[in-house]
Design an enzyme around this catalytic site. Structure first.
Site, PDB file in Angstrom:
ATOM      1  CE1 TYR A 157       2.523  24.823  13.182  1.00 12.72           C
ATOM      2  CE2 TYR A 157       1.454  22.639  12.823  1.00 12.72           C
ATOM      3  CZ  TYR A 157       1.696  24.094  12.974  1.00 12.72           C
ATOM      4  OH  TYR A 157       0.390  24.857  13.166  1.00 12.72           O
ATOM      5  CE  LYS A 161       1.150  25.620  16.489  1.00 15.00           C
ATOM      6  NZ  LYS A 161       0.681  26.912  17.072  1.00 15.00           N
TER       7      LYS A 161
END
Length: 261
Positions: A157, A161
């Site tokens: 993750y 991002k």
């Protein structure tokens, strides 16, 4: 009384039935924009639309059920929004997500999932949406403090991002000549469907509050207010930026949840 800052503008919010997505759509509608919300489930979209219109009876809110990873679906949603008034001014790619797993237990499939959810979905929306912004516009992506702060058990993750923010900076540079501004809001821990399990654990929340100078977690409206600012003429000289809306958490760190109860 001055006109609403987004009066006459058309906005699209993908992931529009989620907590942050719906709050963004409501904030844009409150500032005068007509809004189309896109998501996979029509029932959830209609429920979100009903909540917005209940608060803002004069709001013009359309829905489109489709997959944010499908170029055809996104293209059709953008075309429907454009047809509302022959213009597209604001785009909020709010789709995203990921799952907790220690790095040594993560799979390549986990990485590809998070890259798709957090980068590919935004890439598709930005590329197709920018082509409809005939008179310039504003694109606001939803990033995360995980883009800059390490977060144990969220390696895939964090990578996705961080990649999203790299994409935003380059796209902002390229599209500036077209009068299109591209920015991101970087939430800290914010209440939503995706974070329900975290909010259900007082131990987890306490660990976040230890790292948050303002000593509270975020609400979708906190993020939506920043999105509405970036969409507005007040931000007309702002592009290529990622703004942390996190209660000051970036001054410290993400908690280590690997051992959290």
């Amino acid at each position: 009384m001055s006109a609403a800052p987004l009066a006459g503008m058309t906005a699209v919010v993908t992931g529009g039935s989620g907590g942050i997505g719906t709050a963004c759509a409501r904030a844009l509608a409150a500032d005068g924009a007509r809004v189309l919300i896109m998501g996979r489930r029509e029932e959830a979209l209609e429920a979100a639309r009903s909540r917005i219109v209940a608060d803002l009876p004069d709001a013009q809110v359309a829905v489109f059920a489709g997959d944010a990873l499908s170029e055809k679906d996104v293209g059709d949603a953008l075309a429907k929004a454009y047809a509302l008034a022959d213009r597209l001014d604001i785009l909020v790619p709010a789709v995203g997500g990921g799952g907790f797993a220690p790095f040594l237990s993560s799979s390549v499939a986990d990485l590809r999932r998070d890259l798709d959810l957090n980068i590919t979905s935004a890439f598709i929306a930005m590329q197709l949406g920018a082509k409809l912004m005939r008179e310039g516009g504003s694109i606001i992506c939803i990033s995360s403090t995980a883009a800059t702060l390490p977060f144990p058990a969220l390696a895939t993750y964090c990578a996705s991002k961080a990649g999203l923010e790299g994409l935003i900076r380059t796209v902002a540079d390229e599209l500036g000549a077209l009068g299109i501004r591209v920015n991101a809001v970087r939430p800290g821990l914010t209440r939503s469907d995706a974070t329900r399990d975290m909010f259900a654990s007082p131990a987890v929340i306490d660990r976040f509050l230890e790292q948050t100078p303002l000593k509270r977690t975020g609400e979708p409206e906190d993020i939506a207010a920043a999105v509405a600012y970036l969409a507005s003429p007040a931000a007309s000289w702002v592009t290529g930026q990622s703004f942390a809306v996190d209660g000051g958490q970036e001054l410290r760190r993400n908690p280590d949840l690997l051992g959290a109860a």
